[in-house]
Design a protein around this motif. Structure first.
Motif, PDB file in Angstrom:
ATOM      1  N   MET A   1      42.949   2.084 -26.383  1.00  0.00           N
ATOM      2  CA  MET A   1      42.750   2.492 -25.000  1.00  0.00           C
ATOM      3  C   MET A   1      41.617   3.497 -24.904  1.00  0.00           C
ATOM      4  N   ASN A   2      40.938   3.462 -23.787  1.00  0.00           N
ATOM      5  CA  ASN A   2      39.852   4.388 -23.555  1.00  0.00           C
ATOM      6  C   ASN A   2      40.423   5.724 -23.158  1.00  0.00           C
ATOM      7  N   ASN A   3      39.977   6.829 -23.761  1.00  0.00           N
ATOM      8  CA  ASN A   3      40.509   8.148 -23.449  1.00  0.00           C
ATOM      9  C   ASN A   3      39.807   8.793 -22.271  1.00  0.00           C
ATOM     10  N   ALA A   4      38.613   8.330 -21.940  1.00  0.00           N
ATOM     11  CA  ALA A   4      37.858   8.980 -20.876  1.00  0.00           C
ATOM     12  C   ALA A   4      36.899   8.011 -20.223  1.00  0.00           C
ATOM     13  N   TRP A   5      36.632   8.285 -18.949  1.00  0.00           N
ATOM     14  CA  TRP A   5      35.648   7.538 -18.188  1.00  0.00           C
ATOM     15  C   TRP A   5      34.639   8.526 -17.612  1.00  0.00           C
ATOM     16  N   LEU A   6      33.438   8.060 -17.410  1.00  0.00           N
ATOM     17  CA  LEU A   6      32.404   8.870 -16.781  1.00  0.00           C
ATOM     18  C   LEU A   6      32.207   8.366 -15.356  1.00  0.00           C
ATOM     19  N   VAL A   7      32.286   9.293 -14.413  1.00  0.00           N
ATOM     20  CA  VAL A   7      32.115   8.954 -12.994  1.00  0.00           C
ATOM     21  C   VAL A   7      30.897   9.699 -12.477  1.00  0.00           C
ATOM     22  N   PHE A   8      29.973   8.964 -11.891  1.00  0.00           N
ATOM     23  CA  PHE A   8      28.710   9.545 -11.415  1.00  0.00           C
ATOM     24  C   PHE A   8      28.559   9.312  -9.916  1.00  0.00           C
ATOM     25  N   SER A   9      28.060  10.327  -9.232  1.00  0.00           N
ATOM     26  CA  SER A   9      27.778  10.196  -7.803  1.00  0.00           C
ATOM     27  C   SER A   9      26.522  10.982  -7.486  1.00  0.00           C
ATOM     28  N   SER A  10      25.718  10.443  -6.573  1.00  0.00           N
ATOM     29  CA  SER A  10      24.513  11.158  -6.143  1.00  0.00           C
ATOM     30  C   SER A  10      24.427  11.139  -4.625  1.00  0.00           C
ATOM     31  N   SER A  11      23.791  12.173  -4.078  1.00  0.00           N
ATOM     32  CA  SER A  11      23.609  12.292  -2.633  1.00  0.00           C
ATOM     33  C   SER A  11      22.122  12.483  -2.348  1.00  0.00           C
ATOM     34  N   LEU A  12      21.559  11.534  -1.595  1.00  0.00           N
ATOM     35  CA  LEU A  12      20.139  11.564  -1.266  1.00  0.00           C
ATOM     36  C   LEU A  12      19.964  11.290   0.222  1.00  0.00           C
ATOM     37  N   ASN A  37      33.231   4.297  -2.743  1.00  0.00           N
ATOM     38  CA  ASN A  37      32.693   5.476  -2.060  1.00  0.00           C
ATOM     39  C   ASN A  37      31.511   6.095  -2.811  1.00  0.00           C
ATOM     40  N   SER A  38      30.536   5.246  -3.180  1.00  0.00           N
ATOM     41  CA  SER A  38      29.303   5.699  -3.848  1.00  0.00           C
ATOM     42  C   SER A  38      29.543   6.272  -5.239  1.00  0.00           C
ATOM     43  N   LEU A  39      30.652   5.933  -5.839  1.00  0.00           N
ATOM     44  CA  LEU A  39      30.936   6.373  -7.206  1.00  0.00           C
ATOM     45  C   LEU A  39      30.574   5.250  -8.181  1.00  0.00           C
ATOM     46  N   TRP A  40      30.002   5.650  -9.311  1.00  0.00           N
ATOM     47  CA  TRP A  40      29.642   4.693 -10.356  1.00  0.00           C
ATOM     48  C   TRP A  40      30.403   5.030 -11.628  1.00  0.00           C
ATOM     49  N   LEU A  41      30.774   3.998 -12.372  1.00  0.00           N
ATOM     50  CA  LEU A  41      31.656   4.169 -13.527  1.00  0.00           C
ATOM     51  C   LEU A  41      30.990   3.688 -14.809  1.00  0.00           C
ATOM     52  N   LEU A  42      31.209   4.445 -15.882  1.00  0.00           N
ATOM     53  CA  LEU A  42      30.812   4.058 -17.229  1.00  0.00           C
ATOM     54  C   LEU A  42      31.891   4.507 -18.202  1.00  0.00           C
ATOM     55  N   PRO A  43      32.032   3.815 -19.340  1.00  0.00           N
ATOM     56  CA  PRO A  43      32.991   4.294 -20.350  1.00  0.00           C
ATOM     57  C   PRO A  43      32.525   5.618 -20.937  1.00  0.00           C
ATOM     58  N   GLY A  44      33.457   6.403 -21.431  1.00  0.00           N
ATOM     59  CA  GLY A  44      33.139   7.740 -21.934  1.00  0.00           C
ATOM     60  C   GLY A  44      32.488   7.736 -23.296  1.00  0.00           C
ATOM     61  N   ARG A  45      31.361   7.090 -23.418  1.00  0.00           N
ATOM     62  CA  ARG A  45      30.610   7.032 -24.665  1.00  0.00           C
ATOM     63  C   ARG A  45      29.485   8.050 -24.629  1.00  0.00           C
ATOM     64  N   ASP A  46      29.081   8.506 -25.818  1.00  0.00           N
ATOM     65  CA  ASP A  46      28.029   9.525 -25.889  1.00  0.00           C
ATOM     66  C   ASP A  46      26.716   9.027 -25.305  1.00  0.00           C
ATOM     67  N   ASP A  47      26.355   7.761 -25.589  1.00  0.00           N
ATOM     68  CA  ASP A  47      25.082   7.259 -25.068  1.00  0.00           C
ATOM     69  C   ASP A  47      25.114   7.130 -23.551  1.00  0.00           C
ATOM     70  N   CYS A  48      26.270   6.745 -23.005  1.00  0.00           N
ATOM     71  CA  CYS A  48      26.401   6.650 -21.543  1.00  0.00           C
ATOM     72  C   CYS A  48      26.312   8.042 -20.907  1.00  0.00           C
ATOM     73  N   ARG A  49      26.942   9.015 -21.548  1.00  0.00           N
ATOM     74  CA  ARG A  49      26.892  10.383 -21.030  1.00  0.00           C
ATOM     75  C   ARG A  49      25.451  10.906 -21.025  1.00  0.00           C
ATOM     76  N   GLU A  50      24.701  10.591 -22.081  1.00  0.00           N
ATOM     77  CA  GLU A  50      23.312  11.043 -22.150  1.00  0.00           C
ATOM     78  C   GLU A  50      22.474  10.427 -21.028  1.00  0.00           C
ATOM     79  N   HIS A  51      22.668   9.129 -20.795  1.00  0.00           N
ATOM     80  CA  HIS A  51      21.939   8.458 -19.713  1.00  0.00           C
ATOM     81  C   HIS A  51      22.233   9.129 -18.368  1.00  0.00           C
ATOM     82  N   LEU A  52      23.491   9.378 -18.097  1.00  0.00           N
ATOM     83  CA  LEU A  52      23.870   9.935 -16.804  1.00  0.00           C
ATOM     84  C   LEU A  52      23.439  11.392 -16.655  1.00  0.00           C
ATOM     85  N   THR A  53      23.434  12.127 -17.753  1.00  0.00           N
ATOM     86  CA  THR A  53      22.977  13.519 -17.706  1.00  0.00           C
ATOM     87  C   THR A  53      21.509  13.588 -17.308  1.00  0.00           C
ATOM     88  N   TRP A  54      20.692  12.739 -17.926  1.00  0.00           N
ATOM     89  CA  TRP A  54      19.275  12.691 -17.578  1.00  0.00           C
ATOM     90  C   TRP A  54      19.075  12.227 -16.141  1.00  0.00           C
TER      91      TRP A  54
END
Length: 328
Positions: A1-12, A37-54
């Motif tokens: 099972m996945n322990n974490a998900w990454l949820v991203f939202s932006s306001s422009l 509701n303008s939320l985007w989802l990715l699995p909690g992987r390090d590479d996904c987190r890096e992409h979303l952080t940038w």
């Protein structure tokens, strides 16, 4: 099972339309799927987190606002539902490639020496290899559809080279398996039912079947062929289910069979997980629909013969749907 998900939202704002489009394209490119509701989802992987952080940093530098959250609970949205979102998105990507490959294969079959068709196929294969690799890179929860598309592209390349889909020598010859009785376990489900459909439709139209009761010895001799049994002639081999093993051993690689491979494998693996007390993790939409219809047919069947008869019709219908026609 996945322990974490990454949820991203932006306001422009409306004046930041160019950046809004850029963000949407970037999210799609890294494999994110829209949640709500303008939320985007990715699995909690390090590479996904890096992409979303940038990406969050880029949004804020452009005058917008971005939020990146790590969640273990998606507010009533189950793990299986989340995985299904990703599978649906990637299967749709694969389907586009597969449809174009099938169309070009039909054109080549209709006009093997036609230079226009060959030129189009060569250009497509160059693009398709890159596209397939990019999809596979973000296929976080594979359904098996990617493997099917890979076979489709390989066959198109062989057809372009003049080898055709049967260029490789199969392990078994169809003529050696005529008039046999195919033996398997009673109470057949997806793998056994589809395997015998494959036998009847691609190997021996007159093949008969015998279902063995629990503890019954497997009959031996040249008049029999056993499948989906421990030590059978054709059964699970490595990562292959019995349907895939039979197709591989007889060199059966047409489009309809390859499409069915992914469905059969997904349902068979999900069923095995459930038998072991686990969860199926969310079947791809296509496999879920086939499983629902098959389960309904089996519920109204009282004998193994009825199960097989009704399943044969289901697989015939699916094969007809999956088989491209010239000009389609």
């Amino acid at each position: 099972m996945n322990n974490a998900w990454l949820v991203f939202s932006s306001s422009l704002t409306a004046r930041q339309q160019a950046l809004r489009v850029k963000v949407w394209r970037r999210l799609s490119a890294i494999g994110a799927v829209p949640l709500k509701n303008s939320l985007w989802l990715l699995p909690g992987r390090d590479d996904c987190r890096e992409h979303l952080t940038w990406l969050a940093q880029e949004v804020e530098e452009g005058g917008g606002e971005a939020v990146l959250l790590t969640c273990s609970d998606l507010g009533g949205f189950s793990e299986a539902d989340a995985r299904q979102l990703f599978r649906q998105a990637r299967d749709a990507d694969y389907a586009e490639l597969e449809a174009e490959a099938s169309r070009l294969a039909a054109l080549l079959a209709a006009s093997p020496e036609g230079e226009a068709a060959r030129r189009a196929a060569r250009a497509f294969l160059r693009r398709a290899e890159r596209r397939l690799a990019s999809i596979a890179n973000i296929d976080f929860f594979p359904s098996g559809r990617g493997e099917t598309v890979r076979l489709t592209l390989d066959d198109l390349a062989k057809a372009l080279d003049g080898g055709g889909a049967g260029a490789d020598t199969p392990r078994c010859r169809v003529q050696d398996f005529q008039g046999r009785t195919w033996v398997t376990r009673a109470r057949p489900y997806i793998d056994r039912l589809s395997s015998f459909w494959l036998v009847r439709r691609r190997i021996d139209a007159g093949a008969s079947i015998r279902f063995l009761a629990e503890g019954e010895a497997v009959p031996q001799g040249q008049e029999f062929a056993s499948f989906d049994l421990p030590g059978a002639d054709f059964t699970h081999r490595g990562e292959l289910v019995s349907f895939e093993t039979i197709a591989a051993d007889f060199g059966i690689r047409d489009v309809a069979v390859r499409r069915l491979m992914g469905i059969v494998k997904a349902i068979d693996l999900a069923d095995a997980l459930l038998e072991d007390g686990g969860e199926d993790g969310g079947l791809p939409a296509e496999a879920r629909a086939v499983k629902d219809v098959l389960d309904g047919l089996l519920k109204i069947s009282t004998t193994d013969a009825q199960r097989l008869e009704r399943a044969m019709l289901l697989f015939d219908a699916l094969a007809a749907t999956y088989t491209p026609t010239t000009g389609e």
